[in-house]
Design a protein around this motif. Structure first.
Motif, PDB file in Angstrom:
ATOM      1  N   VAL A  16       3.107   3.589   5.313  1.00 34.60           N
ATOM      2  CA  VAL A  16       2.343   4.829   5.709  1.00 34.60           C
ATOM      3  C   VAL A  16       2.170   5.909   4.517  1.00 34.60           C
ATOM      4  CG1 VAL A  16       2.932   7.119   6.965  1.00 34.60           C
ATOM      5  CG2 VAL A  16       3.546   4.993   7.892  1.00 34.60           C
ATOM      6  N   LEU A  17       2.924   6.005   3.703  1.00 34.27           N
ATOM      7  CA  LEU A  17       2.780   6.700   2.392  1.00 34.27           C
ATOM      8  C   LEU A  17       1.504   6.315   1.494  1.00 34.27           C
ATOM      9  CD1 LEU A  17       6.294   7.597   1.169  1.00 34.27           C
ATOM     10  CD2 LEU A  17       4.587   9.493   2.230  1.00 34.27           C
ATOM     11  N   SER A  18       1.428   4.999   1.375  1.00 39.19           N
ATOM     12  CA  SER A  18       0.317   4.525   0.502  1.00 39.19           C
ATOM     13  C   SER A  18      -0.876   4.713   1.352  1.00 39.19           C
ATOM     14  CB  SER A  18       0.434   3.189   0.294  1.00 39.19           C
ATOM     15  OG  SER A  18       0.579   2.378   1.391  1.00 39.19           O
ATOM     16  N   LEU A  19      -1.073   4.515   2.716  1.00 41.09           N
ATOM     17  CA  LEU A  19      -2.243   5.086   3.509  1.00 41.09           C
ATOM     18  C   LEU A  19      -2.569   6.492   3.335  1.00 41.09           C
ATOM     19  CD1 LEU A  19      -1.800   2.608   6.648  1.00 41.09           C
ATOM     20  CD2 LEU A  19      -3.726   2.671   4.792  1.00 41.09           C
ATOM     21  N   ALA A  20      -1.361   7.283   3.675  1.00 39.95           N
ATOM     22  CA  ALA A  20      -1.705   8.700   3.293  1.00 39.95           C
ATOM     23  C   ALA A  20      -2.317   9.049   2.160  1.00 39.95           C
ATOM     24  CB  ALA A  20      -0.474   9.374   3.658  1.00 39.95           C
ATOM     25  N   VAL A  21      -1.788   8.651   1.067  1.00 42.60           N
ATOM     26  CA  VAL A  21      -2.439   8.951  -0.334  1.00 42.60           C
ATOM     27  C   VAL A  21      -3.905   8.318  -0.537  1.00 42.60           C
ATOM     28  CG1 VAL A  21      -2.257   8.247  -2.723  1.00 42.60           C
ATOM     29  CG2 VAL A  21      -0.231   8.858  -1.548  1.00 42.60           C
ATOM     30  N   SER A  22      -4.250   7.195   0.248  1.00 40.05           N
ATOM     31  CA  SER A  22      -5.436   6.631   0.142  1.00 40.05           C
ATOM     32  C   SER A  22      -6.398   7.600   0.900  1.00 40.05           C
ATOM     33  CB  SER A  22      -5.491   5.338   0.747  1.00 40.05           C
ATOM     34  OG  SER A  22      -4.819   4.486  -0.097  1.00 40.05           O
ATOM     35  N   LEU A  23      -5.887   7.922   1.922  1.00 36.64           N
ATOM     36  CA  LEU A  23      -6.791   8.857   2.962  1.00 36.64           C
ATOM     37  C   LEU A  23      -6.956  10.173   2.291  1.00 36.64           C
ATOM     38  CD1 LEU A  23      -7.977   9.187   5.551  1.00 36.64           C
ATOM     39  CD2 LEU A  23      -5.772  10.139   6.342  1.00 36.64           C
ATOM     40  N   ILE A  24      -6.025  10.647   1.455  1.00 33.69           N
ATOM     41  CA  ILE A  24      -6.222  12.021   0.802  1.00 33.69           C
ATOM     42  C   ILE A  24      -7.352  11.707  -0.468  1.00 33.69           C
ATOM     43  CG2 ILE A  24      -5.089  13.601  -0.879  1.00 33.69           C
ATOM     44  CD1 ILE A  24      -2.559  13.338   0.994  1.00 33.69           C
ATOM     45  N   SER A  25      -7.165  10.519  -0.902  1.00 39.54           N
ATOM     46  CA  SER A  25      -8.217  10.147  -1.967  1.00 39.54           C
ATOM     47  C   SER A  25      -9.632  10.132  -1.670  1.00 39.54           C
ATOM     48  CB  SER A  25      -7.801   9.253  -2.875  1.00 39.54           C
ATOM     49  OG  SER A  25      -8.613   8.652  -3.627  1.00 39.54           O
ATOM     50  N   ALA A  26      -9.613   9.394  -0.432  1.00 36.37           N
ATOM     51  CA  ALA A  26     -11.292   9.271   0.033  1.00 36.37           C
ATOM     52  C   ALA A  26     -11.372  10.519   0.447  1.00 36.37           C
ATOM     53  CB  ALA A  26     -11.214   8.366   1.470  1.00 36.37           C
ATOM     54  N   CYS A  27     -10.778  11.472   1.204  1.00 36.51           N
ATOM     55  CA  CYS A  27     -11.123  12.664   1.620  1.00 36.51           C
ATOM     56  C   CYS A  27     -11.663  13.649   0.481  1.00 36.51           C
ATOM     57  CB  CYS A  27     -10.230  13.484   2.474  1.00 36.51           C
ATOM     58  SG  CYS A  27      -9.988  12.884   4.264  1.00 36.51           S
ATOM     59  N   TRP A  28     -10.972  13.371  -0.702  1.00 37.73           N
ATOM     60  CA  TRP A  28     -11.298  14.318  -2.026  1.00 37.73           C
ATOM     61  C   TRP A  28     -12.733  13.791  -2.399  1.00 37.73           C
ATOM     62  CZ3 TRP A  28      -9.543  18.074  -5.057  1.00 37.73           C
ATOM     63  CH2 TRP A  28      -9.919  18.277  -6.161  1.00 37.73           C
ATOM     64  N   GLU A  44     -11.972   4.041   7.986  1.00 37.68           N
ATOM     65  CA  GLU A  44     -11.070   3.077   8.323  1.00 37.68           C
ATOM     66  C   GLU A  44      -9.765   3.279   7.832  1.00 37.68           C
ATOM     67  OE1 GLU A  44     -12.992   0.404   5.387  1.00 37.68           O
ATOM     68  OE2 GLU A  44     -14.817  -0.119   6.648  1.00 37.68           O
ATOM     69  N   ILE A  45      -9.207   4.186   6.806  1.00 40.52           N
ATOM     70  CA  ILE A  45      -8.018   4.578   6.444  1.00 40.52           C
ATOM     71  C   ILE A  45      -7.381   5.216   7.602  1.00 40.52           C
ATOM     72  CG2 ILE A  45      -6.643   5.468   4.707  1.00 40.52           C
ATOM     73  CD1 ILE A  45      -8.762   5.106   2.639  1.00 40.52           C
ATOM     74  N   GLY A  46      -8.030   6.051   8.130  1.00 40.19           N
ATOM     75  CA  GLY A  46      -7.523   6.968   9.167  1.00 40.19           C
ATOM     76  C   GLY A  46      -7.203   6.022  10.297  1.00 40.19           C
ATOM     77  N   ALA A  47      -8.125   5.036  10.817  1.00 40.19           N
ATOM     78  CA  ALA A  47      -7.717   4.070  11.977  1.00 40.19           C
ATOM     79  C   ALA A  47      -6.676   3.182  11.605  1.00 40.19           C
ATOM     80  CB  ALA A  47      -9.125   3.393  12.147  1.00 40.19           C
ATOM     81  N   GLY A  48      -6.314   2.779  10.166  1.00 38.68           N
ATOM     82  CA  GLY A  48      -5.522   2.057   9.952  1.00 38.68           C
ATOM     83  C   GLY A  48      -4.097   2.673   9.951  1.00 38.68           C
ATOM     84  N   LEU A  49      -4.052   3.896   9.585  1.00 30.35           N
ATOM     85  CA  LEU A  49      -2.992   4.727   9.649  1.00 30.35           C
ATOM     86  C   LEU A  49      -2.396   4.936  11.012  1.00 30.35           C
ATOM     87  CD1 LEU A  49      -0.783   6.410   7.813  1.00 30.35           C
ATOM     88  CD2 LEU A  49      -2.346   8.414   8.128  1.00 30.35           C
ATOM     89  N   LEU A  50      -3.519   5.159  11.929  1.00 25.20           N
ATOM     90  CA  LEU A  50      -3.219   5.222  13.361  1.00 25.20           C
ATOM     91  C   LEU A  50      -2.589   4.044  14.030  1.00 25.20           C
ATOM     92  CD1 LEU A  50      -3.083   7.140  15.985  1.00 25.20           C
ATOM     93  CD2 LEU A  50      -5.610   6.168  16.241  1.00 25.20           C
ATOM     94  N   LEU A  51      -3.093   2.786  13.415  1.00 19.40           N
ATOM     95  CA  LEU A  51      -2.705   1.567  14.076  1.00 19.40           C
ATOM     96  C   LEU A  51      -1.140   1.175  13.541  1.00 19.40           C
ATOM     97  CD1 LEU A  51      -5.795  -0.660  13.797  1.00 19.40           C
ATOM     98  CD2 LEU A  51      -4.703   0.057  16.118  1.00 19.40           C
ATOM     99  N   VAL A  52      -1.055   1.759  12.427  1.00 14.81           N
ATOM    100  CA  VAL A  52       0.493   1.526  11.931  1.00 14.81           C
ATOM    101  C   VAL A  52       1.608   2.217  12.377  1.00 14.81           C
ATOM    102  CG1 VAL A  52       1.739   1.694   9.868  1.00 14.81           C
ATOM    103  CG2 VAL A  52      -0.317   0.667   9.657  1.00 14.81           C
TER     104      VAL A  52
END
Length: 60
Positions: A16-28, A44-52
């Motif tokens: 979850v933390l690694s997906l959150a960091v990736s999501l922040i980076s992609a939003c940036w 894609e990262i948002g959907a993956g985070l939701l699925l997890v």
């Protein structure tokens, strides 16, 4: 059994933390650097985070 439960919790938090960091980076990249090619990556990262997270939320 306790060690397995601890390992599962650790891996869940790590994912979850690694997906959150990736999501922040992609939003940036999308918002600040104006890279419009990052739109699909954000989705894609948002959907993956939701699925997890979804199974953990539904189990409660």
């Amino acid at each position: 059994m306790h060690k397995q439960s601890l390992a599962l919790k650790f891996s869940f938090v790590f994912i979850v933390l690694s997906l959150a960091v990736s999501l922040i980076s992609a939003c940036w990249q999308l918002l600040v650097q104006k890279q419009t090619s990052s739109r699909l990556l954000v989705l894609e990262i948002g959907a993956g985070l939701l699925l997890v997270i979804l199974p953990a939320l539904l189990s409660k």
